[in-house]
Design a protein around this motif. Sequence first.
Motif, PDB file in Angstrom:
ATOM      1  N   LEU A 259       4.933  12.062  10.330  1.00 23.54           N
ATOM      2  CA  LEU A 259       4.498  12.335  11.699  1.00 23.54           C
ATOM      3  C   LEU A 259       4.938  11.219  12.621  1.00 23.54           C
ATOM      4  CD1 LEU A 259       0.950  13.712  11.000  1.00 23.54           C
ATOM      5  CD2 LEU A 259       2.849  14.945  12.031  1.00 23.54           C
ATOM      6  N   ARG A 260       4.830   9.993  12.096  1.00 20.72           N
ATOM      7  CA  ARG A 260       5.199   8.861  12.926  1.00 20.72           C
ATOM      8  C   ARG A 260       6.676   8.936  13.298  1.00 20.72           C
ATOM      9  NH1 ARG A 260       2.816   5.005   9.332  1.00 20.72           N
ATOM     10  NH2 ARG A 260       0.739   5.865   9.546  1.00 20.72           N
TER      11      ARG A 260
ATOM     12  N   ASP B   9      -4.296   1.596  13.551  1.00 22.29           N
ATOM     13  CA  ASP B   9      -4.259   2.163  12.200  1.00 22.29           C
ATOM     14  C   ASP B   9      -4.075   1.055  11.168  1.00 22.29           C
ATOM     15  OD1 ASP B   9      -4.290   4.422  10.473  1.00 22.29           O
ATOM     16  OD2 ASP B   9      -2.144   4.110  10.153  1.00 22.29           O
TER      17      ASP B   9
ATOM     18  N   ASP C  97      -0.239   9.847  -0.580  1.00 21.22           N
ATOM     19  CA  ASP C  97      -1.210   9.902   0.507  1.00 21.22           C
ATOM     20  C   ASP C  97      -0.608   9.439   1.831  1.00 21.22           C
ATOM     21  OD1 ASP C  97      -4.741   9.190   0.249  1.00 21.22           O
ATOM     22  OD2 ASP C  97      -3.603  10.409   1.628  1.00 21.22           O
ATOM     23  N   ALA C  98       0.350   8.522   1.750  1.00 18.81           N
ATOM     24  CA  ALA C  98       0.845   7.928   2.976  1.00 18.81           C
ATOM     25  C   ALA C  98       1.926   8.767   3.641  1.00 18.81           C
ATOM     26  CB  ALA C  98       1.382   6.535   2.695  1.00 18.81           C
TER      27      ALA C  98
ATOM     28  N   LEU D  58       0.844  -1.193   0.000  1.00 16.06           N
ATOM     29  CA  LEU D  58       0.000   0.000   0.000  1.00 16.06           C
ATOM     30  C   LEU D  58       0.878   1.242   0.000  1.00 16.06           C
ATOM     31  CD1 LEU D  58      -3.068   0.938   0.492  1.00 16.06           C
ATOM     32  CD2 LEU D  58      -2.171   1.550   2.710  1.00 16.06           C
TER      33      LEU D  58
ATOM     34  N   TRP E  17      -6.238   6.394  10.502  1.00 11.00           N
ATOM     35  CA  TRP E  17      -7.480   5.906  11.078  1.00 11.00           C
ATOM     36  C   TRP E  17      -8.042   6.919  12.067  1.00 11.00           C
ATOM     37  CZ3 TRP E  17     -11.828   3.804  11.131  1.00 11.00           C
ATOM     38  CH2 TRP E  17     -12.471   3.432  12.303  1.00 11.00           C
TER      39      TRP E  17
ATOM     40  N   ALA F  73      -7.266  -0.936  10.858  1.00 13.33           N
ATOM     41  CA  ALA F  73      -8.258  -0.202  10.078  1.00 13.33           C
ATOM     42  C   ALA F  73      -7.941  -0.315   8.591  1.00 13.33           C
ATOM     43  CB  ALA F  73      -8.292   1.256  10.510  1.00 13.33           C
ATOM     44  N   THR F  74      -6.670  -0.194   8.238  1.00 13.22           N
ATOM     45  CA  THR F  74      -6.273  -0.291   6.832  1.00 13.22           C
ATOM     46  C   THR F  74      -6.661  -1.641   6.254  1.00 13.22           C
ATOM     47  OG1 THR F  74      -4.393   1.118   7.345  1.00 13.22           O
ATOM     48  CG2 THR F  74      -4.331  -0.053   5.253  1.00 13.22           C
TER      49      THR F  74
ATOM     50  N   ALA G 268       2.403   1.745  -3.303  1.00 11.47           N
ATOM     51  CA  ALA G 268       1.487   2.135  -4.370  1.00 11.47           C
ATOM     52  C   ALA G 268       0.978   3.551  -4.179  1.00 11.47           C
ATOM     53  CB  ALA G 268       0.318   1.159  -4.418  1.00 11.47           C
ATOM     54  N   ASP G 269       1.035   4.047  -2.977  1.00 11.60           N
ATOM     55  CA  ASP G 269       0.363   5.302  -2.668  1.00 11.60           C
ATOM     56  C   ASP G 269       1.276   6.228  -1.874  1.00 11.60           C
ATOM     57  OD1 ASP G 269      -2.678   6.124  -0.851  1.00 11.60           O
ATOM     58  OD2 ASP G 269      -1.580   7.184  -2.390  1.00 11.60           O
TER      59      ASP G 269
ATOM     60  N   TYR H 154      -8.157   5.409   1.071  1.00  4.46           N
ATOM     61  CA  TYR H 154      -7.107   4.400   1.067  1.00  4.46           C
ATOM     62  C   TYR H 154      -6.628   4.051  -0.335  1.00  4.46           C
ATOM     63  CZ  TYR H 154      -7.726   3.565   6.049  1.00  4.46           C
ATOM     64  OH  TYR H 154      -7.755   3.712   7.401  1.00  4.46           O
TER      65      TYR H 154
ATOM     66  N   ARG I 281      -0.632   2.630  16.426  1.00  5.49           N
ATOM     67  CA  ARG I 281      -0.205   2.209  15.106  1.00  5.49           C
ATOM     68  C   ARG I 281      -0.878   0.899  14.705  1.00  5.49           C
ATOM     69  NH1 ARG I 281       6.051   2.650  14.460  1.00  5.49           N
ATOM     70  NH2 ARG I 281       5.803   0.864  15.814  1.00  5.49           N
TER      71      ARG I 281
END
Lengths: 313, 329
Positions: free
Chosen positions: A24-25, A39, A17-18, A10, B224, A42-43, A13-14, B119, A36
């Motif tokens: 921040l992390r 998160d 957005d990530a 992910l 999230w 959720a993903t 590929a992105d 996402y 985390r």
Amino acid sequence: MSATSLTPSLAAADPGDASPGDELRSLNGGGSGSRRVKDRIATVVMHLAFLVAVIPLVWILWTVVSQGYHMLLESSWWTNSQRGITVRDFGGGAYHAMAGTVMQAAVTALISVPLGIFTAIYLVEYGRGRVARAVSFMVDILTGIPSIVAALTVYALWISTFGFSRVGFAVSLSLVLLMVPTIVRSTEEMLKLVPNELREASYALGVPKWKTIVKIVLPTAFSGIITGVLLGLARVMGETAPLLILGPYTKSINMDLFNGNMASLPTMINQDRTEFLDAAVQRTWGAALTLILIVMALNIAGRAIGHFSKVKS
Amino acid sequence: MATTTSTPRVPGAPPGPEGLKQGLSRGPDRAFKLLAGGSSAVVVALVVIVGVYLISKAWPSLAANGASFLTSREWSVADPDALRFGIAPLLWVTIISSVVAMAIAVPIAMGVALYLTHYAPARVAKPFAYLVDLLAAVPSIVFGLWGARVLMPYVQPFQDALKSAFGWFPLFAPTAVQAGTIFLASIVLAIMILPIITALSREVFRQTPVGHMEAALALGATRWEMIRTAVLPFGRPGVVSAAMLGLGRALGETIAVTIILSTTTGAFSWSLFFGGETFASKIANAASEFDSPSKTGAYIAAGLVLFLLTFAVNAIARVIIDRRKGFTE
């Protein structure tokens, strides 16, 4: 295990957005572990939800295509009816049902499209205040009418009150009740997108209002309106409930909307759906595939038109 | 594009105030307005016709009904002189199948909508969204056929597991019905209403103010947490109304439910693993035997209740949408 396998791909590929989250992390030293993990969970859940939603689509399409495709390869499928063919017999075609479906849909569109477009024109260009709100409310009610209720209404009107018989035109009438609200709503959306400057420029040149609508507003919104019409048509073509009540099946070709039983693809599917003989089962899936092909073609055409020629604001 | 080509041809009126008055005849303008207004009047009339005809045809049968219409479980309409019909089981099956369908579809639809808006990589988000929309293009009779013939054997073991684990709970009590249960119908209904709930939720989530999302991320929220604190609260009314619209669809769905549900005789059960009929499937099952006005009237009365039910659900959805509009503008 799927969490670890999904997340790297992910992120790769992105990247756009990530990246904010990643930065921040790293800023707060990786954050607290449980946040985390949540998160990540959720993903994974979001990805799974999408998979779960796509599975039935693929499954249904696979079932219908694999069970029904060989019927469509026969040329008789496109040219013959089922006349004289019993449940046990292989062969015959779906021409009678296709003709019925297309004709009923065409008549439905012929009535619904002008009615819907003019109502949308009223709502956007003329209607003000309480009357317009009342009309809009009525369109909302029509949108929510279940197809079986629309069919019952036409039954009460066409058969109980006027004493006519169950013919193709009665089916079209009930489909009109279902198609008009979709046309009104989609056309309304499109007309609202037409920039007001265009109308004002036209008025400033002394063009009367009706000519402004016909020559400026409608052409600008044209492709969007066509999209709405095609999507509405796709919806009513797949309807079965009105056909059960108003359009009895026949195995023969009937091109007369006002006389006699008229076949259609949904009723052709319905006819043999309780049979478990090979011939009948194949016929059922063949008709289902034909119906899906027609509906999807309309759907895709509608969206393609909408996609490639948007109203420019 | 179309505007630039058509504009030069339009001004037929000569310049000057005199010419304007002559050139702009009000006739066609008024006729056009009349056409637009007339079409609207026809649409209003259609709704009135639906209401009036359903009520006028249902009324005589309702008046002659020997049983309580709302609470009775009887349905004998063959003899016009001894009409006894009630909608209690229809109401139960219609509502429970649709509510369970909604309970299955809404979480998945929200997940899909969030996936598509927050996402999925931008490159594939659009085609993926279209894929889910395509589910709406499958005719409902195909859903029914697939549900009854293909999906059923896969749902049955799951059903049996639920029965043996939670059989003490009335909703999961074992019954004699094996194949066409309410539970199976609910699953198929959930698949059918998934696209509409997804499409509407997607629109709502997409409208989340960028400032809210950036603020959450700037405070160190994970993706999230950003969704939980910024996107979901903003989208809640929209999702609720989308769920209600989906519920309205499920309540009125006819042929898929008719194909799947086994009709039952004998003792009634509250169980999800029981069969039965919804308003729509009851009417559809009887479609070929509307012979006497009193019999037809009984079915039309059932249709009227279905109409009122879907109307109420859609009205609630509409009110929620309107309230939200007033809130954000």
